[in-house]
Design a protein around this motif. Structure first.
Motif, mmCIF file in Angstrom:
data_model
loop_
_atom_site.group_PDB
_atom_site.id
_atom_site.type_symbol
_atom_site.label_atom_id
_atom_site.label_comp_id
_atom_site.label_asym_id
_atom_site.label_seq_id
_atom_site.Cartn_x
_atom_site.Cartn_y
_atom_site.Cartn_z
ATOM 1 N N ALA A 124 19.387 21.865 33.567
ATOM 2 C CA ALA A 124 18.352 20.841 33.676
ATOM 3 C C ALA A 124 17.640 20.599 32.352
ATOM 4 C CB ALA A 124 17.335 21.249 34.747
ATOM 5 N N ASP A 125 17.730 21.564 31.420
ATOM 6 C CA ASP A 125 17.085 21.404 30.120
ATOM 7 C C ASP A 125 17.986 20.717 29.095
ATOM 8 O OD1 ASP A 125 18.954 23.360 29.725
ATOM 9 O OD2 ASP A 125 17.558 24.871 28.945
ATOM 10 N N GLY A 126 19.161 20.275 29.524
ATOM 11 C CA GLY A 126 20.058 19.564 28.630
ATOM 12 C C GLY A 126 21.017 20.432 27.854
ATOM 13 N N THR A 127 20.940 21.733 28.037
ATOM 14 C CA THR A 127 21.848 22.642 27.335
ATOM 15 C C THR A 127 23.035 22.992 28.233
ATOM 16 O OG1 THR A 127 20.687 24.615 28.127
ATOM 17 C CG2 THR A 127 19.904 23.610 26.060
ATOM 18 N N LEU A 128 24.075 23.553 27.599
ATOM 19 C CA LEU A 128 25.240 24.037 28.331
ATOM 20 C C LEU A 128 25.200 25.547 28.389
ATOM 21 C CD1 LEU A 128 28.027 21.769 26.769
ATOM 22 C CD2 LEU A 128 26.913 21.486 28.997
ATOM 23 N N ARG A 129 25.577 26.105 29.529
ATOM 24 C CA ARG A 129 25.619 27.553 29.679
ATOM 25 C C ARG A 129 27.010 27.959 30.144
ATOM 26 N NH1 ARG A 129 23.283 25.475 34.139
ATOM 27 N NH2 ARG A 129 23.972 26.190 36.189
ATOM 28 N N ALA A 130 27.412 29.130 29.735
ATOM 29 C CA ALA A 130 28.733 29.631 30.126
ATOM 30 C C ALA A 130 28.648 30.275 31.508
ATOM 31 C CB ALA A 130 29.225 30.643 29.111
ATOM 32 N N TYR A 131 29.637 29.974 32.335
ATOM 33 C CA TYR A 131 29.717 30.573 33.668
ATOM 34 C C TYR A 131 31.153 31.016 33.905
ATOM 35 C CZ TYR A 131 29.880 31.118 38.727
ATOM 36 O OH TYR A 131 30.075 31.618 39.985
ATOM 37 N N GLU A 132 31.298 32.207 34.418
ATOM 38 C CA GLU A 132 32.623 32.751 34.722
ATOM 39 C C GLU A 132 32.851 32.646 36.223
ATOM 40 O OE1 GLU A 132 36.207 33.751 33.756
ATOM 41 O OE2 GLU A 132 34.659 33.901 32.191
ATOM 42 N N PRO A 133 33.701 31.718 36.685
ATOM 43 C CA PRO A 133 33.922 31.562 38.132
ATOM 44 C C PRO A 133 34.575 32.812 38.723
ATOM 45 C CG PRO A 133 34.704 29.638 36.924
ATOM 46 C CD PRO A 133 34.424 30.713 35.913
ATOM 47 N N ARG A 134 34.293 33.053 39.978
ATOM 48 C CA ARG A 134 34.943 34.153 40.666
ATOM 49 C C ARG A 134 36.398 33.781 40.934
ATOM 50 N NH1 ARG A 134 31.842 35.788 45.640
ATOM 51 N NH2 ARG A 134 33.665 37.058 46.091
ATOM 52 N N THR A 135 37.213 34.762 41.120
ATOM 53 C CA THR A 135 38.645 34.517 41.324
ATOM 54 C C THR A 135 39.084 34.710 42.760
ATOM 55 O OG1 THR A 135 39.127 36.814 40.718
ATOM 56 C CG2 THR A 135 39.205 35.165 38.950
ATOM 57 N N GLU A 136 38.243 35.366 43.578
ATOM 58 C CA GLU A 136 38.608 35.622 44.964
ATOM 59 C C GLU A 136 37.500 35.130 45.889
ATOM 60 O OE1 GLU A 136 41.425 36.736 46.078
ATOM 61 O OE2 GLU A 136 42.274 37.140 44.094
ATOM 62 N N PRO A 137 37.857 34.400 46.929
ATOM 63 C CA PRO A 137 36.842 33.972 47.898
ATOM 64 C C PRO A 137 36.527 35.098 48.872
ATOM 65 C CG PRO A 137 38.978 33.224 48.619
ATOM 66 C CD PRO A 137 39.204 33.933 47.293
ATOM 67 N N LEU A 138 35.442 34.926 49.621
ATOM 68 C CA LEU A 138 35.218 35.800 50.761
ATOM 69 C C LEU A 138 36.215 35.416 51.853
ATOM 70 C CD1 LEU A 138 31.322 35.979 51.065
ATOM 71 C CD2 LEU A 138 32.873 37.630 50.010
ATOM 72 N N ALA A 139 36.585 36.361 52.657
ATOM 73 C CA ALA A 139 37.563 36.108 53.721
ATOM 74 C C ALA A 139 36.825 35.909 55.043
ATOM 75 C CB ALA A 139 38.540 37.271 53.826
ATOM 76 N N PHE A 140 37.054 34.779 55.671
ATOM 77 C CA PHE A 140 36.466 34.479 56.969
ATOM 78 C C PHE A 140 37.582 34.132 57.938
ATOM 79 C CE2 PHE A 140 33.336 32.921 53.800
ATOM 80 C CZ PHE A 140 32.345 33.854 54.042
ATOM 81 N N THR A 141 37.523 34.688 59.117
ATOM 82 C CA THR A 141 38.552 34.424 60.116
ATOM 83 C C THR A 141 38.010 33.493 61.190
ATOM 84 O OG1 THR A 141 37.912 36.411 61.346
ATOM 85 C CG2 THR A 141 39.685 36.632 59.728
ATOM 86 N N ALA A 142 38.883 32.646 61.708
ATOM 87 C CA ALA A 142 38.496 31.762 62.802
ATOM 88 C C ALA A 142 38.239 32.598 64.054
ATOM 89 C CB ALA A 142 39.587 30.730 63.052
ATOM 90 N N GLY A 143 37.508 32.030 64.995
ATOM 91 C CA GLY A 143 37.203 32.778 66.210
ATOM 92 C C GLY A 143 36.669 31.885 67.298
ATOM 93 N N GLY A 144 36.438 32.462 68.456
ATOM 94 C CA GLY A 144 35.946 31.722 69.605
ATOM 95 C C GLY A 144 34.468 31.426 69.510
#
Length: 387
Positions: free
Chosen positions: A7-27
Motif C-alpha cells: 500500500a506504500d508503493g514499494t515492492l516486497r519479496a514473498y515466498e509462496p508455499r509449495t504445498e496446500p492444506l489437504a481437505f477431504t470432501a464429506g457429508g
C-alpha cells in the motif's frame, strides 16, 4: 519468490508455499447449519457494459456450487455475494435461483435463496414493495428452496417508520409456505439500508426486529445478522424465541460466534451464512467437523487464523468484498479468469489484491499453489509490476 506491491508503493519479496492444506470432501455438517454465500462467475467473452444485463458463465457458476456442496456446506444463493444490486438484476437472479435449486436437487445439496425487491426501479409505495417481495418469494418456493428475506432498498426509501416495516414483512411472512430466514444487512454492506427497521438507532431497530419475529415465530426459521458487531449479535440471539436460530453474517467475528458461549453462560451459539465461506469453504467445513466432535479448541485453532484474511477482504468500503472473493476463486482454479459482472474486478486496488493472495496462500487455501502463483504473476504483469 514473487514481488508483491504494498500500500506504500514499494515492492516486497514473498515466498509462496509449495504445498496446500489437504481437505477431504464429506457429508453434511452436524452441530451447525453452515451456508456459504456463493459468488457468480461472469462470462468474460460477452459483449456487455455495466449498464446492460449481466452475462453469467452458468457452467462455472454451478460447478462452484457443487464444490461447496461436496464439502458438506449449504449454499446461500442470489445473496449480496452474488452481486445482487451490484451487477446482477432480478431477471439474472431468478435464473440463478432456478438453475442452482435444480442442481441442489440433483446432488442432494442444501440451498437457501435471497428474496428481495430489486425488480423495482424509482420510487415505489408500500403495495409495490409487498408485491415485489411476493413475486420473488414465489420464484424461490417454486424452485424448492428455502427463502432468505433480504433487506429492501425500496422499503428503506419508502417506509415512514417501524410500522411500515411490520406491515410489509408481516404480509410476506403470512404468504410464506415455510419458515424463512430474515436478513438484517447493515449499511456497511449497502449504504442505501441506513436506518433499516425504521430507525438509525440500532437499539430501537433491534426492538422492531424482535417484535416482528415474536409476532410470527412459526414463519421464522432464523435470522441472519450482518452488522459486524459481535456484542449486538450475542445479545440479539439471547432474546430470540425458542426454535428461531441465529445465522451469523459477521465476517469479522465468526469463529467466536459459531463456537458459542460456555454452557455456564447459556451455551447459545450462531449458525452461519457467510460470504467469506465462499473462499474458505473446505477449511470452514473441516473446522466445523472438528466442532461436531465437541472439540471447540480445535475448531478455533483451524478457523481463527482465517480472520485476518476475512477482515482484509471485507475492509471498508465493505460492499466491494466480492472482488477479493472472485480473485481467490480464480487463483484457486475454480474459474479461468478474473472478470466480474459489471466490471467489478476493478473495485479493489492491486496492493489489496496482492495482500489477499498472500494471506490466502499462507493459509494453504490454494489447491495448486503453483497455479495460484502463476495466475497472480499474470495479473501483476498487466499492471506493469517488474518481476
Amino acid at each position: 519468490m514473487i514481488r508483491l506491491p504494498g500500500a506504500d508503493g514499494t515492492l516486497r519479496a514473498y515466498e509462496p508455499r509449495t504445498e496446500p492444506l489437504a481437505f477431504t470432501a464429506g457429508g453434511p455438517l452436524v452441530s451447525r447449519t453452515v451456508l456459504a454465500a456463493a459468488h457468480v462467475v461472469a462470462d468474460p467473452y460477452a459483449d456487455t457494459t455495466p449498464d446492460t444485463p449481466a452475462a453469467v458463465d452458468w457452467d462455472a457458476t454451478l460447478a462452484f456450487r457443487r464444490h461447496l456442496w461436496s464439502h458438506g456446506l449449504g449454499v446461500a444463493e442470489a445473496m449480496d455475494t452474488a452481486q445482487r444490486g451490484m451487477g446482477l438484476d432480478w431477471a439474472g437472479a431468478a435464473e440463478l435461483i432456478r438453475r442452482s435449486a435444480a442442481e441442489a436437487r440433483a446432488v442432494g445439496g442444501r440451498i437457501a435463496c435471497g428474496v428481495g425487491t430489486d425488480q423495482l426501479t424509482g420510487t415505489a409505495g408500500l403495495p409495490a414493495v409487498r408485491a415485489a417481495y411476493e413475486e420473488q418469494l414465489a420464484v424461490v418456493e417454486e424452485a424448492g428452496a428455502q427463502a432468505v428475506v433480504m433487506a429492501s432498498r425500496a422499503l428503506a426509501a419508502t417506509a415512514r417508520g417501524p410500522e411500515d416495516y411490520a406491515e410489509v414483512y408481516g404480509q410476506v411472512l403470512r404468504q410464506a409456505a415455510d419458515p424463512v430466514v430474515l436478513h438484517w444487512l447493515g449499511p456497511m454492506f449497502d449504504p442505501a439500508l441506513e436506518g433499516y427497521w425504521g430507525s438509525a438507532d440500532l437499539d430501537a431497530a433491534t426492538e422492531t426486529f424482535l417484535e416482528l419475529i415474536a409476532a410470527h415465530p412459526d414463519k421464522v426459521d432464523g435470522i441472519k445478522v450482518s452488522l459486524l458487531d459481535a456484542r449486538r449479535e450475542v445479545e440479539l440471539r439471547r432474546r430470540l424465541p425458542d426454535g428461531v436460530r441465529c445465522y451469523t453474517g459477521d465476517d469479522f467475528h465468526y469463529p467466536e460466534l459459531i463456537a458459542g458461549e460456555e454452557p455456564s453462560a447459556g451455551g447459545r451459539f450462531s449458525h452461519a451464512l457467510l460470504g467469506v465461506f465462499d473462499p474458505l469453504g473446505p477449511l470452514a467445513a473441516e473446522a466445523v467437523r472438528v466442532l461436531d466432535t465437541g472439540d471447540t479448541d480445535g475448531f478455533r485453532t483451524l478457523l481463527d487464523p482465517t480472520v485476518e484474511l476475512s477482515r482484509h477482504l471485507f475492509r471498508a468500503p465493505t460492499r466491494f468484498y466480492k472482488t477479493g472473493v472472485v480473485l481467490l476463486a480464480w487463483l484457486a482454479g475454480h474459474q479461468d479468469h478474473f472478470a466480474m459482472i459489471g466490471g467489478l474486478q476493478s473495485a479493489r486496488s492491486l496492493p489489496h489484491l496482492a495482500r489477499a493472495y498472500e494471506l490466502a496462500d499462507g493459509l494453504g487455501l490454494f489447491p495448486d499453489p503453483l497455479l495460484a502463483e502463476s495466475r497472480l504473476r499474470s495479473l501483476l504483469d498487466v499492471y506493469g509490476v517488474p518481476r
